[in-house]
Write an enzyme that holds these catalytic residues in place. Structure first.
Site, short mmCIF file in Angstrom:
data_model
loop_
_atom_site.label_atom_id
_atom_site.label_comp_id
_atom_site.label_asym_id
_atom_site.label_seq_id
_atom_site.Cartn_x
_atom_site.Cartn_y
_atom_site.Cartn_z
N VAL A 74 35.09 -27.69 28.63
CA VAL A 74 34.68 -25.86 28.90
C VAL A 74 34.24 -25.41 27.61
O VAL A 74 33.67 -24.59 27.81
CB VAL A 74 35.56 -25.01 30.33
N SER A 151 45.79 -13.97 36.57
CA SER A 151 47.22 -14.23 36.71
C SER A 151 47.69 -13.18 37.36
O SER A 151 46.71 -12.01 36.22
CB SER A 151 47.49 -15.19 35.78
N TYR A 164 48.52 -14.50 26.00
CA TYR A 164 47.89 -15.33 27.66
C TYR A 164 47.69 -13.94 28.59
O TYR A 164 46.36 -13.50 28.79
CB TYR A 164 49.69 -16.10 27.88
#
Length: 263
Positions: A74, A151, A164
């Site tokens: 991707v 998340s 992250y």
């Protein structure tokens, strides 16, 4: 009409509508874990699905021409056009985009390299932006929807997840911004924010911990339900946000976290 009769009639109508319209979806990160469960649930709901992953294991999802696996990275420059082109060529329309592909990194910032930063930003943010941009003209035509996988790390501070968490925070804000920007065109945009999910993805990350058992114990203690989520529990939320039952919902970040955020 009795309530139960109404519900049965409505379910039958929704089922016929899905079949008649041949709704379609693109799911990235589809080879395993949450993405794989999303593909299977959408397929069971009557959707035709283009399942995208960089892993050859995505080919296992091929089923009766209704699930078309696409082996693709991707982050590649050509990926958005290729993926959207494939779903339109195969099925003639695009109704749902599930941006699920992602990378995880648990590492102190002083040990995080520029390559770590660039990789996570490319997979978790840039690819979502570019695929969304390519898909939007088609989603406007169908008044479709986008569901992003964010998340809890994008909502609260968690040690050793600086990069992250930053990427998932970007997804949270992109979801909200696009929900406002696209509302007038009839396109809904939502996200799920999972807590710790029991997948190969998280198991592999935990192996790098100095004491994996102690790390797992901390994770479980931080989730009031006392366990990790299953991939299918997150997939159910994604499919709900993609479907007609959530027609009035846009700009929402749905936490599927076993109570983590509520602590």
């Amino acid at each position: 009409m009795r309530a139960d009769a109404f519900d049965n009639t409505r379910a039958a109508i929704v089922g016929r509508t899905v079949h008649a319209m041949e709704l379609t979806a693109v799911v990235t990160g589809a080879a395993r874990g949450i993405g794989r469960c999303v593909v299977m649930r959408l397929r069971a709901a009557g959707y035709r699905v283009v399942a995208v992953d960089v892993s050859p294991a995505v080919s296992d999802l091929a089923e009766d021409g209704r699930v078309v696996p696409v082996l693709a990275d991707v982050t590649a420059d050509a990926a958005p056009g290729a993926v959207v082109g494939r779903v339109v060529a195969e099925f003639g329309r695009l109704d749902v985009l599930v941006n699920n592909a992602g990378r995880f990194l648990r590492r102190p910032i002083l040990s995080t390299t520029d390559d770590d930063f660039d990789t996570l930003l490319s997979v978790n943010v840039r690819s979502v932006f570019r695929l969304t941009r390519a898909a939007l003209p088609h989603l406007v035509e169908t008044r479709g929807c986008i569901v992003n996988t964010a998340s809890i790390s994008g909502l609260v501070g968690i040690a050793n997840q600086s990069v992250y968490a930053m990427t998932k925070g970007a997804i949270v804000q992109l979801t909200r911004q696009l929900a406002i920007e696209c509302a007038g065109a009839g396109v809904r945009v939502n996200a799920v924010a999972p807590g710790a999910v029991d997948t190969d993805f998280t198991a592999e990350a935990r192996k790098a911990d100095a004491d994996p058992a102690a790390s797992l114990a901390v994770t479980l203690a931080n989730h009031p339900i006392g366990r990790m989520l299953t991939p299918d529990e997150v997939a159910r939320a994604i499919v709900f946000l993609a479907g007609p039952e959530s027609a009035g919902i846009t700009g929402t970040i749905l936490s599927v976290d076993g109570g983590y955020i509520a602590r």
